[in-house]
Design a protein around this motif. Sequence first.
Motif, short mmCIF file in Angstrom:
data_model
loop_
_atom_site.label_atom_id
_atom_site.label_comp_id
_atom_site.label_asym_id
_atom_site.label_seq_id
_atom_site.Cartn_x
_atom_site.Cartn_y
_atom_site.Cartn_z
N PHE A 73 -6.57 -1.46 -0.24
CA PHE A 73 -7.48 -2.41 -0.88
C PHE A 73 -6.78 -3.10 -2.05
N THR A 74 -6.13 -2.31 -2.91
CA THR A 74 -5.45 -2.89 -4.07
C THR A 74 -4.31 -3.79 -3.65
N SER A 75 -3.54 -3.36 -2.65
CA SER A 75 -2.39 -4.14 -2.19
C SER A 75 -2.83 -5.46 -1.57
N VAL A 76 -3.84 -5.43 -0.70
CA VAL A 76 -4.34 -6.65 -0.07
C VAL A 76 -4.97 -7.57 -1.11
N SER A 77 -5.70 -6.98 -2.06
CA SER A 77 -6.29 -7.78 -3.13
C SER A 77 -5.22 -8.49 -3.95
N ALA A 78 -4.07 -7.83 -4.15
CA ALA A 78 -2.98 -8.44 -4.91
C ALA A 78 -2.25 -9.49 -4.09
N VAL A 79 -1.90 -9.17 -2.85
CA VAL A 79 -1.10 -10.10 -2.05
C VAL A 79 -1.95 -11.30 -1.60
N CYS A 80 -3.27 -11.13 -1.52
CA CYS A 80 -4.17 -12.24 -1.21
C CYS A 80 -4.68 -12.91 -2.48
N VAL A 81 -4.08 -12.52 -3.63
CA VAL A 81 -4.41 -13.05 -4.96
C VAL A 81 -5.92 -13.13 -5.17
N THR A 82 -6.59 -12.01 -4.88
CA THR A 82 -8.04 -11.94 -5.03
C THR A 82 -8.43 -11.40 -6.39
N GLY A 83 -8.06 -10.15 -6.68
CA GLY A 83 -8.37 -9.58 -7.99
C GLY A 83 -9.47 -8.55 -7.98
N ILE A 118 -3.64 8.40 -5.30
CA ILE A 118 -4.47 7.36 -4.69
C ILE A 118 -4.50 7.58 -3.19
N ASP A 119 -5.67 7.39 -2.56
CA ASP A 119 -5.74 7.53 -1.10
C ASP A 119 -5.37 6.21 -0.43
N PHE A 120 -5.24 6.25 0.89
CA PHE A 120 -4.74 5.08 1.61
C PHE A 120 -5.70 3.90 1.51
N ALA A 139 0.83 -1.21 0.00
CA ALA A 139 0.00 0.00 0.00
C ALA A 139 0.86 1.25 0.00
N PHE A 140 1.94 1.24 0.78
CA PHE A 140 2.85 2.40 0.81
C PHE A 140 3.50 2.61 -0.56
N LEU A 141 3.92 1.53 -1.21
CA LEU A 141 4.55 1.66 -2.52
C LEU A 141 3.57 2.17 -3.57
N LEU A 142 2.31 1.74 -3.47
CA LEU A 142 1.30 2.19 -4.43
C LEU A 142 0.92 3.65 -4.23
N MET A 143 1.22 4.21 -3.06
CA MET A 143 0.92 5.61 -2.79
C MET A 143 2.04 6.54 -3.25
N PHE A 146 -2.95 3.15 -12.91
CA PHE A 146 -1.62 2.79 -12.42
C PHE A 146 -0.61 2.90 -13.56
N THR A 147 0.57 3.42 -13.23
CA THR A 147 1.65 3.51 -14.19
C THR A 147 2.32 2.15 -14.35
N PHE A 148 3.34 2.11 -15.20
CA PHE A 148 4.10 0.86 -15.36
C PHE A 148 4.72 0.44 -14.03
N MET A 149 5.21 1.42 -13.26
CA MET A 149 5.79 1.11 -11.96
C MET A 149 4.72 0.55 -11.01
N GLY A 150 3.50 1.16 -11.02
CA GLY A 150 2.42 0.67 -10.18
C GLY A 150 1.99 -0.73 -10.55
#
Length: 563
Positions: free
Chosen positions: A153-163, A146-148, A133-137, A173-177
């Motif tokens: 939400f996006t970070s947890v959805s990714a790390v929990c492989v939800t989608g 993006i707000d916290f 979440a910190f990196l995405l901000m 999101f940019t290429f880095m995001g």
Amino acid sequence: MDVLLIVFLIFDFGFEDTLSSWFEHKTTVFGLLIIALIGFNVARYIYTQKPPMKKMLKANVLILALTLISAAVVYLTGDELDRLYNTNLVIDTGLILYFFLRLTSLIRKLYAIYYNPTILFVGSFAITGFIGAFLLMLPNATTKGIDFADALFTSVSAVCVTGLVVLDTANDFTFMGKTVILCLIQLGGIGMLTFTSFFSFFFKQGSTFREGMNVGSFMDSENLQNVMRFAMRVVAFTLGIELAGAILIYSFVADIPTIENKIFFSVFHSISAFCNAGFSTFSAGLADPSIQEAYAFQWVIMHLIILGGLGYNIVFNFIRYVRDFVVNSIVNRRLHTPVRVLTLNSRIVITTTAILLTAGTIFFYCTESATTFSKETAFGKITSAAFTSVTTRTAGFNTFDFASLSMPAILFAIFLMWIGASPGSTGGGIKTSTFALATMNIFAIARGRENIEMRGRKINNQSVKRAFAIVCISLMVIGMGILMLLFFEKDFSLIQIAFEVFSAFSTVGLSLGITASLSIGSKYVIIIIMFLGRIGLLNLLIGMLKTMEAHSYEYPEENILIN
């Protein structure tokens, strides 16, 4: 020195290069940083007396030295136009690899300080989610900021492989995001502790008994003797399958002009599919018109989802079974293997998975062929029905708008999402083995049997009790989640909210189109549900409450009236 490295990496990746002079001086600054890190590790190597620490420091110096030499070679021999870019790319890669080595050391210190495999497993997901979440901000991660809440939400959805997504992955999101999201998916699919154990084993830093116990616990490995080698096999197998998937995907999308960076597209979707994440670089997902009818591409995605959802133990056991069967039937000319190679667990998982996939394909074909799939060819209808059956099993990709499904199809999709993938896999849900045991136990009780018996084996009663506990806990969490969302959301129907909660708990990522419109309170509820669905609430409770007390007494038995 590690803090200085993290600060430099965050500044380099996270903030926009407003001054071209930074990019020009980056090579010099990072070169000096690498030299300082080499000196720091060499000094520690001279003064330390611990052999494991010496091995770790040797690996650190080796990585840093190779990075410095490679960067110098690229800078001196490279093209004048791309020399700085390629040199900095080599430096960034080397420093990130060094960072993972240092992260490995930190986690191994945690093993020595605190021993509880479940809590460490849960904590690794929580910490990774907050770091993501910190990196995405960071300014370079998004196009509009993006707000916290959305970042978490996006970070947890990714790390929990939800989608599940509250923002457009393609445009917001940019290429880095997108790269951060991809890394979170990979770490969430394999597991941070597995990944760091792989680095430890790969660089010959050795492993402690506690580390083996931890890795064996969250990888469902009963053989502690080879658990670190098993972790290495898991990472190598994952990367190999994802690479093969990326190559196949690239071969099928190479002629599609609307896909700009085809290599990144192929790698992103291969990792997202194998990890059952469901993230896509298209705004409409795989329902984008350019690939909606790319059926060969969809079959590749399906096979990646199935492989990732079976679980490593099952896949490795099945590969061994096929290998032994081929050797015995062709080389030794015997039709049967002399021993039980395919375990009962593998048979249950594979059989249940095959039944669910087949039943789902037939059901969706029968209910949607005249409606949602009406404009497709006969092969297209079969592919769409099969893809829907596969993706509802925790993958989360969509080749059409799920809100267009008929009500029976939506309810059956909820049922498949609830069951989910298999134990020890990258997917969620209550798991196929849990559903199978619960079903077989119903028939065993109806027949008056005390135990579940199958293929000359009696299934452990603890496994049956655990299966019913998981079923009950999942329904309680899902029920509470639906109740909370009904409290926060007044504009959505019950079926929309139920579908969202089932999707979040089973880490599927499918939605009826309400995720982006959820309120702040609902987003945090979904975050908690995604997290609990990925780590398993029962595992968390066992880790927190389990005791090893031995009792030498037994209470009198009493029956409880049921029905």
